[in-house]
Design a protein around this motif. Structure first.
Motif, PDB file in Angstrom:
ATOM      1  N   VAL A 187       1.019  -1.463   0.023  1.00 48.80           N
ATOM      2  CA  VAL A 187       0.036  -0.150   0.155  1.00 48.80           C
ATOM      3  C   VAL A 187       0.888   1.457  -0.047  1.00 48.80           C
ATOM      4  O   VAL A 187       1.609   1.513   0.734  1.00 48.80           O
ATOM      5  N   LEU A 188       0.442   2.484  -0.420  1.00 49.77           N
ATOM      6  CA  LEU A 188       0.969   3.971  -0.662  1.00 49.77           C
ATOM      7  C   LEU A 188       0.114   4.609   0.394  1.00 49.77           C
ATOM      8  O   LEU A 188      -1.091   4.577   0.806  1.00 49.77           O
ATOM      9  N   PHE A 189       0.788   5.180   1.775  1.00 49.39           N
ATOM     10  CA  PHE A 189       0.381   6.324   2.994  1.00 49.39           C
ATOM     11  C   PHE A 189       0.694   7.122   2.435  1.00 49.39           C
ATOM     12  O   PHE A 189       1.412   7.498   2.060  1.00 49.39           O
ATOM     13  N   CYS A 190      -0.399   7.955   2.705  1.00 51.05           N
ATOM     14  CA  CYS A 190      -0.319   9.247   2.665  1.00 51.05           C
ATOM     15  C   CYS A 190      -0.848  10.110   3.620  1.00 51.05           C
ATOM     16  O   CYS A 190      -2.030   9.894   4.151  1.00 51.05           O
ATOM     17  N   LYS A 191      -0.252  10.784   4.710  1.00 55.49           N
ATOM     18  CA  LYS A 191      -0.453  11.006   6.375  1.00 55.49           C
ATOM     19  C   LYS A 191      -0.273  12.663   5.993  1.00 55.49           C
ATOM     20  O   LYS A 191       0.391  12.832   6.147  1.00 55.49           O
ATOM     21  N   ALA A 192      -0.885  13.134   7.580  1.00 55.46           N
ATOM     22  CA  ALA A 192      -0.456  14.280   7.554  1.00 55.46           C
ATOM     23  C   ALA A 192      -1.142  14.710   8.768  1.00 55.46           C
ATOM     24  O   ALA A 192      -1.782  13.706   9.359  1.00 55.46           O
ATOM     25  N   ASN A 193       0.236  15.910   9.550  1.00 52.90           N
ATOM     26  CA  ASN A 193      -0.589  15.764  10.986  1.00 52.90           C
ATOM     27  C   ASN A 193      -1.541  17.136  11.231  1.00 52.90           C
ATOM     28  O   ASN A 193      -2.535  17.801  10.376  1.00 52.90           O
ATOM     29  N   ILE A 194      -2.186  16.555  12.085  1.00 55.41           N
ATOM     30  CA  ILE A 194      -3.908  17.797  12.839  1.00 55.41           C
ATOM     31  C   ILE A 194      -3.553  18.374  14.175  1.00 55.41           C
ATOM     32  O   ILE A 194      -2.830  18.308  14.751  1.00 55.41           O
ATOM     33  N   PRO A 195      -3.523  20.101  13.749  1.00 55.88           N
ATOM     34  CA  PRO A 195      -2.653  20.834  14.563  1.00 55.88           C
ATOM     35  C   PRO A 195      -4.128  21.067  15.704  1.00 55.88           C
ATOM     36  O   PRO A 195      -5.161  21.030  14.903  1.00 55.88           O
ATOM     37  N   ASP A 196      -3.625  21.765  16.916  1.00 55.74           N
ATOM     38  CA  ASP A 196      -5.083  22.170  18.015  1.00 55.74           C
ATOM     39  C   ASP A 196      -5.189  23.883  17.736  1.00 55.74           C
ATOM     40  O   ASP A 196      -4.140  24.146  16.376  1.00 55.74           O
ATOM     41  N   ALA A 197      -6.007  24.579  18.017  1.00 54.85           N
ATOM     42  CA  ALA A 197      -5.981  25.931  17.664  1.00 54.85           C
ATOM     43  C   ALA A 197      -4.342  26.866  18.322  1.00 54.85           C
ATOM     44  O   ALA A 197      -4.076  27.348  17.707  1.00 54.85           O
ATOM     45  N   THR A 207      -4.221   8.206   4.503  1.00 53.62           N
ATOM     46  CA  THR A 207      -5.486   7.139   3.756  1.00 53.62           C
ATOM     47  C   THR A 207      -4.204   6.313   3.242  1.00 53.62           C
ATOM     48  O   THR A 207      -3.189   6.385   3.209  1.00 53.62           O
ATOM     49  N   VAL A 208      -4.988   5.214   2.543  1.00 52.42           N
ATOM     50  CA  VAL A 208      -4.610   3.962   1.944  1.00 52.42           C
ATOM     51  C   VAL A 208      -4.601   3.954   0.626  1.00 52.42           C
ATOM     52  O   VAL A 208      -5.904   3.441   0.529  1.00 52.42           O
ATOM     53  N   LEU A 209      -3.429   3.748  -0.154  1.00 52.98           N
ATOM     54  CA  LEU A 209      -3.935   3.617  -1.388  1.00 52.98           C
ATOM     55  C   LEU A 209      -3.440   1.868  -2.037  1.00 52.98           C
ATOM     56  O   LEU A 209      -1.801   1.316  -1.913  1.00 52.98           O
ATOM     57  N   ASP A 210      -4.356   0.723  -2.381  1.00 51.22           N
ATOM     58  CA  ASP A 210      -3.693  -0.607  -2.273  1.00 51.22           C
ATOM     59  C   ASP A 210      -2.922  -0.299  -3.856  1.00 51.22           C
ATOM     60  O   ASP A 210      -3.208  -0.218  -4.414  1.00 51.22           O
ATOM     61  N   ILE A 211      -1.666  -0.881  -3.505  1.00 50.13           N
ATOM     62  CA  ILE A 211      -1.052  -0.886  -5.215  1.00 50.13           C
ATOM     63  C   ILE A 211      -0.180  -1.899  -5.776  1.00 50.13           C
ATOM     64  O   ILE A 211       0.562  -2.429  -5.799  1.00 50.13           O
ATOM     65  N   THR A 212      -1.264  -3.205  -4.640  1.00 49.67           N
ATOM     66  CA  THR A 212      -0.492  -4.614  -4.843  1.00 49.67           C
ATOM     67  C   THR A 212      -0.449  -5.295  -6.413  1.00 49.67           C
ATOM     68  O   THR A 212       0.752  -5.011  -6.888  1.00 49.67           O
TER      69      THR A 212
END
Length: 574
Positions: A187-197, A207-212
């Motif tokens: 799989v291909l992972f695409c991730k990003a941080n979640i900040p607070d105020a 997100t996860v993309l199946d690239i098998t």
């Protein structure tokens, strides 16, 4: 912060409600809006800062009784919850609006979010499907519980590296994902941080993309790419740098893949000469960026230059303009062509020498033969009255031998020239050739009482008329010569189209030929009978085969179905 809610628990309460999906307001006991979360929309925070009192906007709003209750809110209802001091109002979502949860669940791409500790705090149905687990077995659980300890260690290290980047940090990488049944997907992972105020990273979303299937296809292509015996290269069109080369490139050029990748052909000295590179570039430009069967020269790592046949074309890969080239080392082919050219030249000289020899030999041999024959004739006339019977026989034998020798020399000359006329071949109607051969043999046909049946089809063949006439004349003459004395000769000539050729047959009812001699009869000066039985030099069929072979055909013999022989030959159709 103003009002009765300005106490130590206010920050904790707002922090709790900040991420709530429902639109939520905090009110004091007078109905003044103190705070609104993001789900309430962009207008409410501004109204809170302005000190809006809901009773002023909504007369009849009840804020008494300290019990949870509902109040009218447009066409719907809002829910009021009493706090230790003040109220929390949960507003209904507009009837036409979709909740964030509905949107997330509708996304076909697997999506998840985690907190700082790596605990899953949510996922959509697509994520649950790719893991093979219901959401209840994912949300609230650790990486190790969902993915196993080996994968969890990798995920944790990557999450830690991402969150260390702070707000705005993103990450993209390939790894494995474990299904509940134990199978794993690439799989291909695409991730990003979640900040607070306050700008603190409180978790991450990914997100996860199946690239098998994609990677399996790439591996198969890579295997074919490297198994191909032809040189294959992929270069960046702008810079000319190699992006990929196959195993054959290393074998043929002597340059390793590590040397080539990132370098140019000019840089590592692939081109035979600079002029070869210029010729290829010019041809590419002239042919719209595509070349096929173009000959050039390459240089090996040891400095040796070799000829190559190439095909190349411009392609676009992920918005990058590239050039793919396929090349074959044609050194062996060129060497074979050179040897063949030399052999053809040598054969041409040999044939010319042989023809000249045959001409000279026939001329020089026939002259003394004519002299011998002349003087024997003179001796016969002068000694006719005084010579005894033996002497007359001896002179007759000598004269006959000289004549036969002269005939053999002429036939040998004919054999050397058979099928080698200077005029180019053309379309010849075989019906005309057969008719001409029958006209030449008309007297012998009449004397023997032969019945000859011509072909039903008028075949048009590629050849020379004189050669084909000699071919048919010899075959028909043999059928007449070797007839059975007990019956009249019957000869049938047939023609049948066979692919790109015509198949002819000349069938007779004569004495036939023993199958043991079916090949011998086509050799020069080979006879199966004595001269007393049948006249001839034994070279006629050799001439016939040479004429047919010169046109790329075949000539052979087989027994006729009833009695006699059937000669078959093929000629190319015109």
């Amino acid at each position: 912060m103003k009002g009765p809610l300005c106490h130590a628990d206010f920050d904790d309460l707002t922090a709790l409600l900040r991420e709530a999906e429902a639109a939520t307001l905090l009110l004091d006991d007078t109905g003044t809006v103190l705070w609104a979360n993001a789900a309430a929309g962009r207008d409410w925070p501004a109204l809170a800062r302005a000190g809006l009192r809901l009773p002023e906007r909504m007369p009849g709003l009840a804020l008494a009784g300290r019990t949870a209750h509902k109040v009218p809110w447009g066409a719907d209802e809002a829910r009021l919850l009493p706090l230790a001091s003040g109220w929390a109002a949960t507003l209904p979502a507009p009837a036409s609006a979709l909740s964030l949860r509905q949107v997330i669940d509708a996304i076909a791409v697997p999506l998840f979010w985690k907190d700082e500790a790596g605990i899953y705090r949510g996922c959509n149905p697509a994520m649950a499907e790719i893991l093979g687990r219901p959401a209840e077995e994912i949300v609230g659980r650790s990486l190790a519980a969902v993915s196993g300890p080996d994968l969890a260690a990798k995920y944790a290290a990557m999450d830690e590296a991402l969150m260390a980047e702070g707000p705005g940090g993103t990450q993209r990488y390939e790894w494995e994902l474990a299904h509940r049944d134990g199978s794993r997907r690439q799989v291909l992972f695409c991730k990003a941080n979640i900040p607070d105020a306050q700008g603190r990273v409180r978790g991450l979303v990914g997100t996860v993309l199946d690239i098998t299937d994609l990677r399996q296809a790439e591996r198969k292509f890579s295997q074919l790419f490297n198994l191909c015996p032809a040189v294959i290269t992929l270069t960046d069109r702008a810079s000319g740098r190699y992006l990929e080369v196959n195993d054959a490139f290393e074998t043929v050029t002597g340059h390793s893949r590590a040397e080539a990748i990132g370098s140019t052909a000019l840089g590592i000295g692939i081109w035979g000469e600079e002029t070869d590179r210029a010729a290829v570039l010019a041809a590419l430009a002239a042919n719209g960026g595509r070349l096929t069967n173009f000959e050039t020269r390459f240089r090996r790592r040891d400095g040796s230059v070799f000829p190559a046949l190439i095909a190349c074309e411009g392609i676009t890969l992920v918005d990058r303009s590239c050039l793919i080239l396929v090349g074959w080392d044609i050194s062996a082919q060129k060497e074979n062509e050179a040897r063949l050219t030399q052999a053809v030249a040598a054969l041409t000289r040999s044939n010319a020498d042989l023809e000249q020899f045959a001409y000279v030999a026939s001329h020089d041999l026939r002259e003394p033969l004519r002299t011998i024959s002349l003087y024997i004739g003179m001796m016969q006339r002068r000694l006719a009255a005084s010579a005894d019977a033996d002497l007359r026989d001896f002179m007759a034998f000598a004269r006959d031998g000289a004549k036969r020798m002269d005939r053999m020399v002429l036939d040998l000359l004919d054999y050397s020239r058979a099928g080698r006329a200077q005029t180019p071949p053309g379309a010849v109607p075989m019906a005309e050739v057969i008719e001409a051969a029958l006209a030449i043999l008309a007297v012998r046909i009449e004397e023997s009482g032969a019945v000859i049946q011509g072909p039903a089809e008028d075949a048009l063949v590629l050849g020379r008329r004189d050669d084909l006439l000699r071919l048919m004349q010899n075959l028909l003459a043999n059928a007449l010569k070797y007839r059975d004395p007990e019956r009249s000769p019957r000869i049938a000539i047939t023609a049948r189209r066979q692919g790109g050729d015509w198949l002819f047959a000349v069938e007779d009812n004569g004495i036939g030929i023993d199958p043991a001699y079916h090949e011998r009869i086509f050799q020069v000066f080979q006879r199966l009978h004595t001269r007393a039985e049948y006249d001839g030099t034994g070279i006629g069929l050799a001439i016939c085969r040479r004429i047919v072979q010169e046109r790329g055909g075949r000539l052979w013999v087989e027994p006729a179905p009833q009695q006699g022989s059937r000669f078959l030959f093929t000629l190319p159709a015109a």
